[in-house]
Scaffold this active site. Structure first.
Site, PDB file in Angstrom:
ATOM      1  N   GLU A 120       0.866  -1.177   0.000  1.00  0.00           N
ATOM      2  CA  GLU A 120       0.000   0.000   0.000  1.00  0.00           C
ATOM      3  C   GLU A 120       0.899   1.221   0.000  1.00  0.00           C
ATOM      4  O   GLU A 120       1.793   1.347   0.834  1.00  0.00           O
ATOM      5  CB  GLU A 120      -0.914  -0.026   1.230  1.00  0.00           C
ATOM      6  CG  GLU A 120      -2.076   0.959   1.138  1.00  0.00           C
ATOM      7  CD  GLU A 120      -1.776   2.288   1.778  1.00  0.00           C
ATOM      8  OE1 GLU A 120      -1.524   3.257   1.023  1.00  0.00           O
ATOM      9  OE2 GLU A 120      -1.784   2.369   3.010  1.00  0.00           O
TER      10      GLU A 120
ATOM     11  N   CYS B 259      -2.498   8.094   4.672  1.00  0.00           N
ATOM     12  CA  CYS B 259      -2.496   7.700   3.259  1.00  0.00           C
ATOM     13  C   CYS B 259      -3.790   8.123   2.575  1.00  0.00           C
ATOM     14  O   CYS B 259      -3.822   8.326   1.367  1.00  0.00           O
ATOM     15  CB  CYS B 259      -2.322   6.187   3.136  1.00  0.00           C
ATOM     16  SG  CYS B 259      -0.815   5.555   3.879  1.00  0.00           S
TER      17      CYS B 259
END
Length: 556
Positions: A307, A341
């Protein structure tokens, strides 16, 4: 939090007897830490106990604590004169020793019943939920610069939920079995991967580090955990809780290390079975390329999961609820200094609503307090994580001042004398393709593009094609037809997609998290399928009726 319901029967499946068990867990409640509350008093005491102190953190291989000569320090982001932790980097030889010890321990761990492995993680979750909650939160606040609420939702409920729900999914996975046929039974054995998994963790979520290492271990794997230098204290606390909960030695090796040294070492080992990564795109690409270059040396094709962040959007339609837009955007863009994020960093607003939204953002902006989250619990966010992050964001602010297409309408200042402080910054752009709308900043910087309200269809196409990322995004229309239209246009623009809500705040088991394109492999940790990523299933067919004839009927 764990309640197991056993079904009435057990069934013989090849080599094993499977109990049909459903495990009930619930999301851990988020505590409020109000004045006078028990949790606030416990947290304040934990913070006092850590004030001004430096924790010594070794590498841990099996039961052996190892110190190398390569000494490093974790600094508090909001007071960089405070050395939070003293730790050392594992060198190549030590990493190879860790690999060797892990591989030797793998078989026994993999053969342990999944229910036994799961109980370790249930126990760890209970410890974090109870006696160790304040300690893990305090270390996350001081070491990673989080406010009370941001530390709480990360290092307590999210981490607890990862451990509990993944344990639940691991147990229930055993019930996913193939069909039997007359005279034979078929069994699916969910083995761990043959080799070791390298877990590379980020600084911004204590929970992510615990999950990156914990889930593969839960599924019968052995793991080399490289914690982030800037999340060392909280990560070590989580590691120690896992060991206290019964995790055997050599299952997770705690090995702080230089990034390239760690990457070079693990990818050059024939025993590499997987990489579980959260971090930057360049680092992930480097690891993937190293795996590709070394494919011929591996015993198996390594699983690579990653990720890598995003350039997350808020799209506002003329039918939007303005207050919801303002509140959601402030939280998404500026909580934890934009270092999530999923944080919103680009926003698209129709010209008809921009005056209202602009004023709303500025009104809230004036009330935002940036400072020391330990001394002042009313702080909305604190300093960014370190000097590198500060310099990168400062560069973007300088770019905003010099670009003819950008105008800073709020904030834009920064100061690193005591801590790495950056003001929340709102920028207006006249060019929707300006690089500030394309590249990840990872700081408290929001850029807004104002569009003609009737061009919203073009803007949806623009959102989908501006950035290489596809992690999170949010749309704000009250018009149901626009909701449907945007859903189709932005189908591939975000792995986590929100309607009339901010782009941050995913909850384990409710919104499994991850994105595609440059944002990663979208394996959705927090969801029921994530545990399967770290297994190598074996199907066993056992025939109970002897085969007596070699000819087929048509041959008669």
């Amino acid at each position: 939090m764990l309640r197991a319901r056993s079904a009435v029967s057990q069934s013989w499946k090849g080599f094993k007897t499977f109990s049909c068990v459903a495990v009930e867990v619930k999301n851990e409640p988020v505590l409020e830490f109000k004045e006078g509350s028990k949790e606030r008093a416990e947290l304040e005491e934990a913070l006092r106990n850590l004030k001004g102190k430096t924790e010594e953190i070794p590498c841990v291989i099996g039961n052996e604590e190892v110190w190398t000569k390569d000494i490093r320090f974790q600094l508090s982001p909001f007071n960089h004169s405070h050395q939070v932790a003293k730790f050392c980097y594992a060198d190549k030889d030590l990493l190879n020793k860790a690999i060797e010890a892990s591989v030797a321990a793998r078989r026994e761990w993999d053969l342990k019943p999944v229910s036994d492995r799961a109980q370790i993680f249930f126990k760890a979750a209970d410890i974090i939920s109870g006696p160790k909650r304040a300690e893990v939160l305090a270390k996350t606040m001081i070491g990673q610069g989080k406010t009370v609420v941001q530390a709480e939702i990360d290092a307590a409920p999210e981490l607890i939920d990862f451990f509990r729900f993944n344990a639940k999914h691991a147990i229930e996975l055993e019930d996913q079995q193939p069909l039997d046929s007359d005279g034979s039974t078929n069994t699916m054995l969910y083995r761990g991967l043959e080799g070791f998994v390298a877990a590379v963790a980020p600084f911004n979520f204590t929970a992510i580090g615990g999950n990156l290492a914990g889930t593969p271990a839960l599924m019968g794997n052995v793991v080399l955990w490289k914690p982030s230098d800037t999340a060392m204290s909280a990560s070590y606390a989580v590691y120690k809780i896992l060991r206290e909960s019964g995790l055997p030695p050599n299952i997770i090796q705690f090995v702080p290390a230089d990034g390239p040294v760690f990457g070079d070492t693990v990818t050059s080992s024939e025993h590499l079975a997987g990489i579980n990564f959260t971090g930057s795109v360049p680092t992930f690409k480097r690891l993937w390329k190293q795996v590709a270059q070394n494919l011929d040396i591996y015993k198996n094709f390594p699983r690579v999961a990653g990720e890598c962040g995003g350039k997350n959007f808020h799209f506002v339609h003329k039918s939007a609820d303005v207050r919801s837009v303002v509140t959601g955007t402030i939280r998404s863009a500026f909580e934890y200094g934009g270092q999530k994020c999923s944080a919103c960093s680009r926003m698209y607003v129709p010209d008809s609503l921009w005056p209202q939204i602009r004023q709303g953002l500025l009104d809230v902006y004036k009330q935002i307090k940036v400072g020391d989250p330990v001394e002042d619990f009313s702080t909305f966010f604190s300093a960014v994580i370190d000097d590198k992050s500060f310099s990168r964001i400062k560069g973007w602010l300088e770019h905003a001042r010099s670009s003819p297409h950008l105008k800073i309408i709020a904030g834009g200042n920064c100061d690193d004398k005591k801590g790495y402080f950056v003001e929340p910054t709102i920028i207006e752009t006249t060019d929707p393709q300006e690089k500030i709308m394309n590249e990840e900043i990872f700081g408290p910087v929001l850029t807004v593009y104002v569009y003609p309200e009737n061009d919203y269809k073009k803007v949806l196409h623009l959102i989908d094609n501006t950035s290489p990322y596809a992690l999170t995004g949010a749309i704000f229309p009250q018009d149901k037809s626009v909701i449907e239209e945007a859903g189709k246009a932005l189908r591939n623009a975000a792995g986590n997609y929100y309607i009339n809500d901010k782009s941050t705040g995913s909850i384990v088991a409710q919104q499994p998290f991850g994105g595609a394109r440059a944002s990663g492999t979208n394996d959705k940790p927090g969801g029921p399928h994530y545990v399967l990523r770290w297994t190598s299933p074996q199907v066993v067919k056992q025939t109970h009726v002897p085969l007596t004839e070699w000819k087929y009927p048509y041959m008669s």
